[in-house]
Design a protein around this motif. Structure first.
Motif, PDB file in Angstrom:
ATOM      1  N   THR A   1      17.469 -18.861 -63.624  1.00  0.00           N
ATOM      2  CA  THR A   1      18.923 -18.696 -63.659  1.00  0.00           C
ATOM      3  C   THR A   1      19.495 -19.329 -64.922  1.00  0.00           C
ATOM      4  O   THR A   1      20.404 -18.782 -65.556  1.00  0.00           O
ATOM      5  CB  THR A   1      19.570 -19.340 -62.415  1.00  0.00           C
ATOM      6  OG1 THR A   1      18.973 -18.806 -61.233  1.00  0.00           O
ATOM      7  CG2 THR A   1      21.066 -19.062 -62.374  1.00  0.00           C
TER       8      THR A   1
ATOM      9  N   LEU B   1      11.108  -9.979 -59.358  1.00  0.00           N
ATOM     10  CA  LEU B   1      10.609 -10.786 -60.477  1.00  0.00           C
ATOM     11  C   LEU B   1      10.307  -9.978 -61.738  1.00  0.00           C
ATOM     12  O   LEU B   1      10.670 -10.416 -62.845  1.00  0.00           O
ATOM     13  CB  LEU B   1       9.362 -11.558 -60.028  1.00  0.00           C
ATOM     14  CG  LEU B   1       8.801 -12.567 -61.030  1.00  0.00           C
ATOM     15  CD1 LEU B   1       9.829 -13.662 -61.324  1.00  0.00           C
ATOM     16  CD2 LEU B   1       7.503 -13.191 -60.490  1.00  0.00           C
TER      17      LEU B   1
ATOM     18  N   TYR C   1       5.773 -18.935 -60.734  1.00  0.00           N
ATOM     19  CA  TYR C   1       6.580 -18.458 -59.601  1.00  0.00           C
ATOM     20  C   TYR C   1       5.726 -17.613 -58.660  1.00  0.00           C
ATOM     21  O   TYR C   1       5.830 -17.736 -57.426  1.00  0.00           O
ATOM     22  CB  TYR C   1       7.766 -17.645 -60.110  1.00  0.00           C
ATOM     23  CG  TYR C   1       8.779 -17.336 -59.030  1.00  0.00           C
ATOM     24  CD1 TYR C   1       9.801 -18.230 -58.733  1.00  0.00           C
ATOM     25  CD2 TYR C   1       8.701 -16.161 -58.297  1.00  0.00           C
ATOM     26  CE1 TYR C   1      10.721 -17.956 -57.735  1.00  0.00           C
ATOM     27  CE2 TYR C   1       9.616 -15.878 -57.302  1.00  0.00           C
ATOM     28  CZ  TYR C   1      10.628 -16.781 -57.025  1.00  0.00           C
ATOM     29  OH  TYR C   1      11.529 -16.505 -56.028  1.00  0.00           O
TER      30      TYR C   1
ATOM     31  N   THR D   1      14.942 -16.878 -52.555  1.00  0.00           N
ATOM     32  CA  THR D   1      14.227 -18.156 -52.557  1.00  0.00           C
ATOM     33  C   THR D   1      14.931 -19.183 -51.692  1.00  0.00           C
ATOM     34  O   THR D   1      14.306 -19.864 -50.879  1.00  0.00           O
ATOM     35  CB  THR D   1      14.102 -18.685 -53.999  1.00  0.00           C
ATOM     36  OG1 THR D   1      13.370 -17.746 -54.793  1.00  0.00           O
ATOM     37  CG2 THR D   1      13.393 -20.029 -54.022  1.00  0.00           C
TER      38      THR D   1
ATOM     39  N   LEU E   1      16.605 -12.851 -56.679  1.00  0.00           N
ATOM     40  CA  LEU E   1      15.475 -13.782 -56.653  1.00  0.00           C
ATOM     41  C   LEU E   1      15.908 -15.172 -56.190  1.00  0.00           C
ATOM     42  O   LEU E   1      15.255 -15.793 -55.344  1.00  0.00           O
ATOM     43  CB  LEU E   1      14.850 -13.840 -58.047  1.00  0.00           C
ATOM     44  CG  LEU E   1      13.573 -14.652 -58.216  1.00  0.00           C
ATOM     45  CD1 LEU E   1      12.637 -13.961 -59.202  1.00  0.00           C
ATOM     46  CD2 LEU E   1      13.900 -16.048 -58.738  1.00  0.00           C
ATOM     47  N   TYR E   2      17.023 -15.651 -56.738  1.00  0.00           N
ATOM     48  CA  TYR E   2      17.504 -16.995 -56.388  1.00  0.00           C
ATOM     49  C   TYR E   2      17.898 -17.081 -54.912  1.00  0.00           C
ATOM     50  O   TYR E   2      17.506 -18.017 -54.194  1.00  0.00           O
ATOM     51  CB  TYR E   2      18.695 -17.346 -57.277  1.00  0.00           C
ATOM     52  CG  TYR E   2      19.364 -18.656 -56.933  1.00  0.00           C
ATOM     53  CD1 TYR E   2      18.846 -19.858 -57.388  1.00  0.00           C
ATOM     54  CD2 TYR E   2      20.507 -18.691 -56.145  1.00  0.00           C
ATOM     55  CE1 TYR E   2      19.456 -21.068 -57.075  1.00  0.00           C
ATOM     56  CE2 TYR E   2      21.122 -19.892 -55.827  1.00  0.00           C
ATOM     57  CZ  TYR E   2      20.603 -21.069 -56.294  1.00  0.00           C
ATOM     58  OH  TYR E   2      21.206 -22.256 -55.974  1.00  0.00           O
TER      59      TYR E   2
ATOM     60  N   SER F   1      13.274 -20.786 -59.726  1.00  0.00           N
ATOM     61  CA  SER F   1      14.452 -19.929 -59.554  1.00  0.00           C
ATOM     62  C   SER F   1      15.651 -20.507 -60.297  1.00  0.00           C
ATOM     63  O   SER F   1      16.457 -19.774 -60.875  1.00  0.00           O
ATOM     64  CB  SER F   1      14.776 -19.745 -58.068  1.00  0.00           C
ATOM     65  OG  SER F   1      15.169 -20.967 -57.468  1.00  0.00           O
TER      66      SER F   1
ATOM     67  N   SER G   1      11.434 -11.245 -53.339  1.00  0.00           N
ATOM     68  CA  SER G   1      11.423 -11.994 -54.594  1.00  0.00           C
ATOM     69  C   SER G   1      10.390 -11.426 -55.562  1.00  0.00           C
ATOM     70  O   SER G   1      10.639 -11.328 -56.769  1.00  0.00           O
ATOM     71  CB  SER G   1      11.126 -13.473 -54.328  1.00  0.00           C
ATOM     72  OG  SER G   1      12.112 -14.052 -53.511  1.00  0.00           O
TER      73      SER G   1
END
Length: 522
Positions: free
Chosen positions: A377, A442, A327, A270, A266-267, A373, A438
């Motif tokens: 984390t 999620l 998000y 992004t 995801l990070y 994001s 993403s």
């Protein structure tokens, strides 16, 4: 024995002097990300592949150098009354100024009649730029590592640390706006609606570079004059080795954790969608929409301003609606803006207003997605500060290298599809695909309430304090200092976005009192 309660309030002057210490890096980083490729290909005439290779080289160097420098930089000795952090910072500043000046100074290498020369000579020019990029990126990494390492030496107060990071973020956004505004002015003075970059425009970028280097050097001087480095006893100890075996066990645990890969996906997705838009929006404006070159400064400025403005409403919404919901809203905004950009064309009615509207939506989406994001984390790491540096560092290295590889692949493909529609698909389709990735990742990301983590922190602190010896407590704080430094370093945005930085001590605890501080629940 060193002081475990190294907490005091900083003055407004101290906060200001610290806050401006990273301005030089921020100015250079946004120039590198947004304008390097268009300068090399459209102004100097280098091939797309050569420009992509140079960009990949820079991304790889800074990705590898940052964690290494985090471990090695502070072995430098004091010099002429300067302590080790200031010595390493000034060395980094010198490398940044020299390397970046060479990147935008072709007069040192170009003879008259440059465009009449062969491609072999342009290859020689690219080879000339390679060591300049290495010098700049090594200096950038050294400067950033040294800068963020000042925070633990200035104060241990959690509120002060958050205040310093907020000031740093504000100056970063201001630095981005300054670059865009200066380029807007320079292109507006030079241009009369020009749709292409003549070779003489290298002087525009040259003036821009010397201006931002002068501004950055002035702020660096203020930083060194107004920021006092406070040595603490544990700086002289080999605090990294004290907990290496336990850290290795934690890293192995992370590599076996599915959550690590879900949050990492995801990070990185992004960051990639933000980076691709940042790099190629100028090409989309000039080649696909055929707008005057002045808009390569106006459009990113709009994205930067709207992103900064929406940072705080985004935080408010995440508190009331939840991080995942906000998000998803960010992903929908990104998808909508990409579709909007795809539909725009040279003959579109009110093209300028629609472009500014679409890119304002991009800025809102980028700010929201990057902020969430980072906080997801932080939720993943929670109180495991020992391996926080590894988690942030591994994601940061992957982000930078994958960004470089992605740009390099795009630059290789373009000569085989040199259509004005090419960049339309780059700024629309790639972010859409990454948004979809993403969205798939999620649901598998677990978001634990930080309030629960705080309660656990208090329990763990009290439990450990009854067993620890004084020496064991010293080792904990020394390792926390290193982990904090590296975490803040690798978590810094490399000029790719103006979103809020969340580089703070994750769940740091006061060992003596049992009190716990952690990130706000965004």
């Amino acid at each position: 024995m060193f002081d475990l309660i190294h907490q005091y309030r900083l003055t407004a002057c101290q906060r200001f002097c610290y806050g401006v210490g990273h301005v030089l890096n921020d100015l250079c980083a946004i120039l590198w990300c947004t304008y390097l490729l268009i300068y090399y290909t459209e102004v100097l005439g280098l091939s797309c592949v050569m420009a992509g290779w140079l960009f990949l080289l820079g991304q790889t160097v800074v990705a590898i150098a940052t964690p290494i420098i985090s471990l090695e930089a502070f072995r430098m000795a004091s010099w002429c009354g300067y302590q080790k952090r200031k010595v390493s910072h000034i060395c980094g500043v010198c490398c940044v100024v020299i390397g970046f000046a060479l990147l935008f100074n072709p007069e040192m290498f170009l003879p008259p009649g440059y465009y009449s020369l062969s491609d072999d000579y342009k290859l020689s020019l690219a080879i000339y730029y390679a060591p300049s990029i290495v010098i700049y990126q090594l200096g950038w990494a050294l400067c950033q590592v040294s800068y963020v390492a000042f925070i633990p030496s200035l104060t241990d107060d959690m509120g002060e640390k958050e205040q310093l990071n907020f000031i740093r973020h504000s100056f970063m956004v201001g630095a981005h706006m300054v670059v865009y505004a200066i380029l807007w002015l320079l292109l507006a003075v030079r241009s009369t609606g020009t749709l292409q970059f003549p070779f003489e425009d290298y002087r525009v970028f040259q003036i821009l570079v010397w201006t931002v280097l002068g501004i950055g050097a002035s702020f660096t001087l203020i930083f060194h004059m107004g920021t006092k480095e406070v040595l603490r006893d544990h700086d002289e100890l080999n605090w990294i080795a004290l907990r290496s075996s336990r850290l290795i066990r934690n890293i192995v645990g992370w590599l076996k954790s599915p959550q690590f890969y879900c949050v990492g996906t995801l990070y990185i997705a992004t960051r990639l969608m933000i980076n691709i838009l940042q790099v190629y929006i100028a090409f989309y404006i000039t080649k696909t929409l055929r707008l005057p070159t002045v808009y390569i400064a106006i459009v990113p400025l709009v994205m930067c301003v709207t992103g900064f403005i929406t940072t705080y409403p985004g935080r408010f919404l995440s508190l009331h609606l939840g991080k995942k919901v906000v998000y998803i809203i960010g992903l929908l905004s990104m998808a909508g803006s990409c579709v909007w950009l795809h539909l725009l064309d040279e003959g579109t009615a009110s093209l300028i207003f629609q472009l500014l509207g679409a890119t304002a939506l991009v800025g809102i989406a980028e700010s929201t997605l990057l902020m969430l994001s980072l906080t997801l984390t932080a939720d993943l790491i929670q109180l495991d500060k020992e391996s926080a540096a590894f988690v942030y560092g591994s994601m940061d290295v992957a982000d930078k290298i994958l960004s470089g590889i992605s740009v390099f692949i795009i630059q290789i493909i373009y000569p085989h599809a040199p259509s004005r529609e090419f960049y339309r698909y780059i700024v629309a389709v790639i972010p859409l695909v990454l948004s979809f990735i993403s969205l798939l990742a999620l649901p598998f990301v677990k978001s634990k309430k930080l309030a629960e983590a705080e309660k656990q922190s208090v329990y763990d602190t009290l439990h450990r304090s009854s067993k620890w010896t004084t020496y064991g407590t010293m080792k904990e704080e020394m390792f926390d200092h290193f982990s904090t430094t590296l975490t803040e370093t690798v978590d810094g945005s490399y000029g790719m976005s103006s979103s809020l930085h969340l580089s703070r001590d994750l769940g740091s605890s006061n060992i003596l009192t049992g009190q716990s501080d952690s990130l706000d629940d965004y």
